[in-house]
Design an enzyme around this catalytic site. Structure first.
Site, mmCIF file in Angstrom:
data_model
loop_
_atom_site.group_PDB
_atom_site.id
_atom_site.type_symbol
_atom_site.label_atom_id
_atom_site.label_comp_id
_atom_site.label_asym_id
_atom_site.label_seq_id
_atom_site.Cartn_x
_atom_site.Cartn_y
_atom_site.Cartn_z
ATOM 1 N N ASP A 201 0.827 -1.202 0.000
ATOM 2 C CA ASP A 201 0.000 0.000 0.000
ATOM 3 C C ASP A 201 0.865 1.257 0.000
ATOM 4 O O ASP A 201 1.805 1.365 0.798
ATOM 5 C CB ASP A 201 -0.899 -0.020 1.239
ATOM 6 C CG ASP A 201 -1.835 1.166 1.307
ATOM 7 O OD1 ASP A 201 -2.773 1.206 0.508
ATOM 8 O OD2 ASP A 201 -1.609 2.045 2.161
ATOM 9 N N GLU A 270 1.582 -0.362 -4.968
ATOM 10 C CA GLU A 270 0.637 0.694 -5.317
ATOM 11 C C GLU A 270 1.405 2.009 -5.341
ATOM 12 O O GLU A 270 2.048 2.376 -4.351
ATOM 13 C CB GLU A 270 -0.493 0.779 -4.295
ATOM 14 C CG GLU A 270 -1.476 1.892 -4.607
ATOM 15 C CD GLU A 270 -2.305 2.331 -3.399
ATOM 16 O OE1 GLU A 270 -3.477 2.684 -3.588
ATOM 17 O OE2 GLU A 270 -1.769 2.334 -2.270
#
Length: 556
Positions: A201, A270
């Protein structure tokens, strides 16, 4: 392909666990619920599951604020449940990828509880702390994505701490060697439990500028950050210093070295930066950094053949031997069939998945995408997302794409749970529930399944290079090349039939259309073109796949 390369061309099915299936009937999805649906997941023809965070958390950001990286939050189950999930998924040939939220923790993590006590404890330098400016204001002008100043004053330490997201999500200080080691140890904890990979993330947010320099202002006409606009002051700056620092590349290499000890494990990053495609290329370069990266470039409102061609070609020109991963839906953005035109057409939903799954790279496919679900309309009183609460009504947050998965149309809450769900189940979603689509041979669900099975038999789609052909809107046309095989692919992005004279492609290739191949695609309930005397008739939201005899690569 070798076991180490399973991820190339893979379809990765993202599960938002709160909303997938509730086994204990408390209104919140859980790990046993996922276990109960593994046969369904296997039937989709996907290669892996990516599960959004299920770790211990106060749930201020629904799991992306972790208080214990090595345990399961009780609302989702136990470590024993997770081990069972891994084992039973592997029995079905499904890989397991999990989220790792590395750049920040919850303010209830023991590391932060210790760090904020004073400026001399063992964890004092584990987070990004700074003295106030001479006038008592924040150390610099950095902003939080979720609104307002990116710094919060802590009265115990008499200092500010940095948070790129919520104030309850303090940023770790990766300039500290002990922090990096602890984070890597947490990753290895899950590798030892048998996970096959990680979705990392906001991975470019791990490092900050050690000098804490101000971000420069961005001119009004350029405030078009991917995912942000003038509704959010975050768009008012160039984010040169609060993320995407050069030091982060070394940390990517640390992660890769760790994963190399566990053959077959992969990392998907990401990435959201000022130039996300450039950062994707840097972070996946060679064999020493991340295996794959994805950005928000196809998660925006921009929907046109020219825009998708531009994004993919820009990345291809930069990525060299790196490998992309593409997504058009996830838990952070409006569902794609709503975002890209508001169509409720089954044909449109089918075409979108076929399109993204035909680009060079791997694919992240978000739960509900296989059903063609539209964005749910959430009333203000039902909103849970802190992002949406802050920016209502101009931005309604992310809850509309996070509502529970509809399993059975004639059960309460679409069969998700007998209890009141944490978010309401959309009536439109219930009308498109799994049980109804199972019985409809022409459904989006059955098309999704059939296409995935057919795609696995097409090495050019899974592993090949890509070359675009210049065709006018609304057509997206390209060739996939792999080990002497070439596949011509064309999509019609409009509601009107398009006529294409493929003889115009002769400068690129000599066509040898394989009729049997076309019939296979038709069997997947896509709207497929017909070919007569070199003229393609592509129906609304239709597609064409044709094998080519030769490809003049110099022309491509």
């Amino acid at each position: 392909m070798s076991e180490q390369m399973w991820w190339r061309g893979a379809v990765i099915y993202q599960i938002y666990p709160r909303s997938f299936c509730d086994a204990n009937q408390d209104g919140i999805g859980d790990l046993p619920g996922i276990i109960s649906k593994l046969d369904y997941i296997a039937s989709l023809g996907v290669d892996a599951i990516w599960i959004s965070p299920f770790f211990k958390s106060p749930m201020k950001d629904f799991g992306y604020d972790i208080s214990d990286y090595r345990d399961i939050d009780p609302i989702f189950g136990t470590l024993a449940d997770f081990d069972e999930l891994v084992a039973k998924a592997h029995e079905r040939g499904i890989k397991i990828m999990i989220d790792q939220v590395l750049s920040h923790t919850s303010d209830q993590h023991q590391w932060f509880i210790d760090s904020r006590e004073d400026q001399t404890n063992d964890k004092a330098d584990w987070y990004v702390w700074s003295d106030a400016s001479p006038d008592g204001t924040a150390p610099n002008n950095w902003l939080s994505i979720f609104g307002g100043c990116g710094w919060t004053w802590d009265p115990r330490r008499q200092q500010y701490y940095l948070h790129n997201f919520l104030s309850s999500q303090p940023d770790l200080n990766f300039h500290n060697d002990e922090v990096r080691k602890a984070v890597l140890d947490n990753i290895e904890f899950w590798l030892k439990r048998g996970v096959d990979g990680f979705r990392l993330d906001a991975i470019n947010f791990c490092y900050h500028d050690a000098q804490l320099r101000d971000n420069p202002a961005k001119p009004k006409e350029l405030r078009t950050n991917i995912g942000f606009d003038e509704k959010n002051p975050y768009a008012y700056q160039y984010h040169y210093y609060n993320n995407t620092q050069d030091e982060n590349l070394g940390f990517m290499e640390d992660i890769r070295r760790l994963l190399n000890k566990y053959p077959g494990s992969v990392a998907l990053g990401e990435i959201s930066s000022e130039d996300s495609l450039k950062t994707m290329a840097e972070y996946t370069q060679g064999s020493e950094r991340l295996h794959m990266g994805y950005s928000f470039d196809l998660l925006t409102d921009n929907f046109s053949a020219s825009y998708i061609k531009q994004v993919v070609e820009t990345l291809e020109a930069r990525v060299a031997d790196g490998w992309p991963c593409w997504a058009i839906s996830n838990h952070d953005v409006q569902r794609v069939v709503t975002r890209w035109g508001g169509y409720k057409s089954k044909t449109f939903a089918k075409m979108l998945f076929a399109m993204i799954a035909s680009l060079r790279g791997s694919i992240c496919s978000y739960q509900g995408e296989e059903l063609g679900l539209i964005e749910a309309d959430i009333a203000f009183e039902d909103i849970q997302d802190p992002y949406g609460i802050t920016f209502w009504p101009q931005f309604k947050g992310r809850d509309g794409c996070r509502t529970p998965h509809p399993w059975q149309h004639d059960l309460a809450n679409g069969g998700f749970s007998e209890a009141k769900p944490w978010l309401p189940v959309s009536k439109d979603h219930v009308a498109n529930a799994v049980d109804l689509q199972e019985e409809d041979i022409d459904s989006v669900l059955n098309s999704y399944r059939h296409f995935n099975r057919w795609r696995k038999q097409q090495p050019a789609l899974c592993y090949g290079d890509i070359s675009f052909i210049n065709t006018a809107e609304p057509l997206l046309t390209f060739v996939r090349h792999y080990q002497g095989e070439q596949l011509l692919v064309c999509f019609n992005f409009s509601e009107q039939e398009q006529k294409v004279d493929i003889s115009q492609f002769n400068a690129l290739c000599e066509l040898d259309i394989n009729t049997e191949n076309l019939n296979e695609v038709k069997g997947h309930k896509l709207a497929v073109a017909t070919l007569t005397n070199n003229i393609l008739l592509i129906p609304a939201f239709g597609c064409f796949y044709g094998k080519l005899n030769t490809v003049n690569k110099a022309s491509s």
